[in-house]
Motif scaffolding. Structure first.
Motif, PDB file in Angstrom:
ATOM      1  N   SER A  75       0.407  -1.524   1.595  1.00 30.63           N
ATOM      2  CA  SER A  75       0.200  -2.482   0.504  1.00 30.63           C
ATOM      3  C   SER A  75       1.480  -2.811  -0.254  1.00 30.63           C
ATOM      4  O   SER A  75       1.592  -3.897  -0.829  1.00 30.63           O
ATOM      5  N   MET A  76       2.472  -1.935  -0.224  1.00 31.20           N
ATOM      6  CA  MET A  76       3.720  -2.205  -0.939  1.00 31.20           C
ATOM      7  C   MET A  76       4.522  -3.339  -0.290  1.00 31.20           C
ATOM      8  O   MET A  76       5.424  -3.881  -0.903  1.00 31.20           O
ATOM      9  N   LEU A  77       4.185  -3.719   0.942  1.00 26.25           N
ATOM     10  CA  LEU A  77       4.889  -4.793   1.628  1.00 26.25           C
ATOM     11  C   LEU A  77       4.356  -6.188   1.267  1.00 26.25           C
ATOM     12  O   LEU A  77       4.971  -7.179   1.618  1.00 26.25           O
ATOM     13  N   TYR A  78       3.221  -6.256   0.598  1.00 27.33           N
ATOM     14  CA  TYR A  78       2.616  -7.537   0.255  1.00 27.33           C
ATOM     15  C   TYR A  78       3.225  -8.098  -1.022  1.00 27.33           C
ATOM     16  O   TYR A  78       3.618  -7.351  -1.916  1.00 27.33           O
ATOM     17  N   HIS A  79       3.255  -9.403  -1.111  1.00 32.62           N
ATOM     18  CA  HIS A  79       3.730 -10.074  -2.322  1.00 32.62           C
ATOM     19  C   HIS A  79       2.717  -9.836  -3.437  1.00 32.62           C
ATOM     20  O   HIS A  79       1.513  -9.733  -3.190  1.00 32.62           O
ATOM     21  N   LEU A  80       3.175  -9.754  -4.679  1.00 31.65           N
ATOM     22  CA  LEU A  80       2.294  -9.479  -5.819  1.00 31.65           C
ATOM     23  C   LEU A  80       1.180 -10.510  -5.965  1.00 31.65           C
ATOM     24  O   LEU A  80       0.118 -10.212  -6.503  1.00 31.65           O
ATOM     25  N   SER A  81       1.413 -11.733  -5.506  1.00 30.46           N
ATOM     26  CA  SER A  81       0.400 -12.787  -5.652  1.00 30.46           C
ATOM     27  C   SER A  81      -0.670 -12.738  -4.556  1.00 30.46           C
ATOM     28  O   SER A  81      -1.613 -13.525  -4.584  1.00 30.46           O
ATOM     29  N   THR A  82      -0.556 -11.800  -3.617  1.00 30.25           N
ATOM     30  CA  THR A  82      -1.551 -11.687  -2.547  1.00 30.25           C
ATOM     31  C   THR A  82      -2.901 -11.336  -3.159  1.00 30.25           C
ATOM     32  O   THR A  82      -3.015 -10.388  -3.933  1.00 30.25           O
ATOM     33  N   GLU A  83      -3.922 -12.117  -2.809  1.00 28.80           N
ATOM     34  CA  GLU A  83      -5.248 -11.927  -3.410  1.00 28.80           C
ATOM     35  C   GLU A  83      -5.990 -10.716  -2.871  1.00 28.80           C
ATOM     36  O   GLU A  83      -6.760 -10.087  -3.583  1.00 28.80           O
ATOM     37  N   ALA A  84      -5.800 -10.400  -1.595  1.00 29.08           N
ATOM     38  CA  ALA A  84      -6.545  -9.291  -1.000  1.00 29.08           C
ATOM     39  C   ALA A  84      -5.692  -8.614   0.073  1.00 29.08           C
ATOM     40  O   ALA A  84      -4.892  -9.250   0.735  1.00 29.08           O
ATOM     41  N   ILE A  85      -5.894  -7.321   0.201  1.00 29.19           N
ATOM     42  CA  ILE A  85      -5.226  -6.537   1.239  1.00 29.19           C
ATOM     43  C   ILE A  85      -6.322  -5.790   1.985  1.00 29.19           C
ATOM     44  O   ILE A  85      -7.214  -5.213   1.367  1.00 29.19           O
ATOM     45  N   GLY A  86      -6.261  -5.807   3.289  1.00 26.51           N
ATOM     46  CA  GLY A  86      -7.292  -5.109   4.053  1.00 26.51           C
ATOM     47  C   GLY A  86      -7.049  -5.216   5.535  1.00 26.51           C
ATOM     48  O   GLY A  86      -6.009  -5.692   5.979  1.00 26.51           O
ATOM     49  N   ALA A  87      -8.018  -4.762   6.289  1.00 29.08           N
ATOM     50  CA  ALA A  87      -7.965  -4.819   7.744  1.00 29.08           C
ATOM     51  C   ALA A  87      -9.298  -5.343   8.237  1.00 29.08           C
ATOM     52  O   ALA A  87     -10.339  -5.094   7.628  1.00 29.08           O
TER      53      ALA A  87
END
Length: 101
Positions: A75-87
């Protein structure tokens, strides 16, 4: 984005998949294959049929009898504005390439 760029910038399967167990044992490396999807990026398939091997099957139920994936979503690789993180996990026939609708 071309395939090479998506591979370099996307999750590497070896980093993303922390653990893979099938029937309580480490998944055989020759049962893992990789492909890319335009929407989801780098993908992992377990137990895809090929000419050299038959599909693995289960005949029991209960703990340590199925497939266990432990994933690191990084999750630390995603931009702060990313709405959702998952698989996304798709169960499909070993003859098929998963489709994502």
């Amino acid at each position: 984005m071309d395939e090479e760029w998506r591979w370099r910038k996307g999750h590497k399967p070896s980093d993303f998949m922390q653990k893979c167990l099938f029937r309580g044992r480490i998944c055989p490396r020759n049962r893992l294959s990789y492909f890319q999807n335009l929407r989801y990026g780098n993908c992992i398939t377990f137990n895809k049929l090929n000419k050299e091997m038959e599909a693995l099957r289960l005949s029991d139920v209960g703990p340590n009898t199925g497939l266990i994936f432990e994933l690191n979503l990084q999750s630390m690789l995603y931009h702060l504005s990313t709405e959702a993180i998952g698989a996304r996990v798709v169960i499909h026939h070993p003859n098929e390439t998963p489709s994502f609708h």
